[in-house]
Design an enzyme around this catalytic site. Structure first.
Site, PDB file in Angstrom:
ATOM      1  N   GLY A  14       0.909  -1.219  -0.022  1.00  0.00           N
ATOM      2  CA  GLY A  14       0.004   0.118   0.033  1.00  0.00           C
ATOM      3  C   GLY A  14       0.723   1.214   0.145  1.00  0.00           C
ATOM      4  N   ASP A  76       5.044  -5.898   3.415  1.00  0.00           N
ATOM      5  CA  ASP A  76       6.210  -5.248   4.170  1.00  0.00           C
ATOM      6  C   ASP A  76       5.698  -4.437   5.242  1.00  0.00           C
ATOM      7  OD1 ASP A  76       5.112  -3.004   2.928  1.00  0.00           O
ATOM      8  OD2 ASP A  76       6.722  -2.573   1.661  1.00  0.00           O
TER       9      ASP A  76
END
Length: 269
Positions: A14, A76
């Site tokens: 994102g 991540d």
């Protein structure tokens, strides 16, 4: 590290500029039938954490599994991993309140993410952390897509056979521990916990002292060394048959060349 052919491989990411501000989400889903699906979208006003969650939700939502299937998902965002595997159970037991009694931020997204995980049972999701911008093609491509949607200049998304995909999904990220971070007192506000950047891109966690020192690329008989992933990506993106890999030391570079069937003493430009 390799996955069984029957596994589902997912990368998600994102991005958000301003945090809150315009954002984008992205995922790559590689299915056991040999197809790869890129998905992405954007929101005019959002946060980095919401985009990280949206990416995971959309990836899992597209799965229709008829039998128990291993699902490996790389992200991540330590916020997403810790939220769905640890914090969510306490939140639910307290009526979606944090430990200090505040409303849990992003509750509707946490509920939907849990619904998708539950829907897929008996298949289970193996949540794995990958350090942002560490040179792994799946993570880098997701970042590229998410940023493009955040900037309202969306990338063209690929849907097709894995052997025709322009990036290599065969090299999986090294196993890394989830970064330690303080659990947010509001259980997930707009701060990008675990990301290392309030913008959501351009600095995700950094490479730190343990990050890669170089990136190698090989195409059309020419071997090059790059100082950054962005530089390496510009050379290999869209190039059929191009090889690329990160290296943390000169000895690792030699091992990579041997693995590619090249002379380890080959001249690097």
């Amino acid at each position: 590290m390799t996955l069984a052919p029957s596994s589902v491989l997912i990368y998600t990411d994102g991005a958000c500029t301003g945090n809150p501000g315009p954002g984008g989400w992205a995922c790559i889903v590689s299915l056991p039938d040999g197809t790869v699906h890129e998905l992405g979208g954007g929101v005019k006003e959002t946060t980095n954490n919401r985009m990280e969650m949206a990416a995971a939700i959309r990836a899992l939502a597209m799965l229709e599994l008829k039998e128990a299937t291993p699902i490996v998902l790389y992200t991540d965002s330590s916020y997403v991993i810790k939220g769905i595997t640890q914090w969510i159970w306490g939140w639910r037991s307290r009526g979606w309140k944090s430990a200090d009694g505040k409303d849990v931020a992003n509750r509707e997204l946490w509920e939907e993410l849990l619904r998708q995980v539950t829907r897929l049972k008996p298949s289970s999701v193996d949540w794995r952390y990958v350090r942002g911008h560490s040179g792994y093609a799946g993570n880098e491509r997701c970042d590229e897509i998410a940023v493009s949607f955040a900037k309202s200049k969306p990338e063209q998304l690929y849907v097709g056979p894995r052997d025709g995909y322009f990036i290599d999904l065969n090299e999986l990220p090294d196993a890394e521990p989830i970064p330690e971070n303080k659990k947010p007192s509001t259980a997930g506000g707009s701060t990008g916990y675990g990301k290392g950047s309030s913008t959501g891109y351009g600095n995700k966690g950094g490479n730190g002292g343990s990050g890669p020192t170089t990136y190698l690329s090989y195409h059309n008989g020419v071997l090059q060394r790059h100082k950054s992933w962005a530089e390496c990506e510009r050379r290999v993106k869209g190039q059929s048959g191009a090889k690329f890999k990160k290296a943390k030391s000169p000895s690792e570079e030699r091992e990579i060349l041997i693995g590619w069937g090249l002379d380890p003493q080959m001249r690097i430009e």
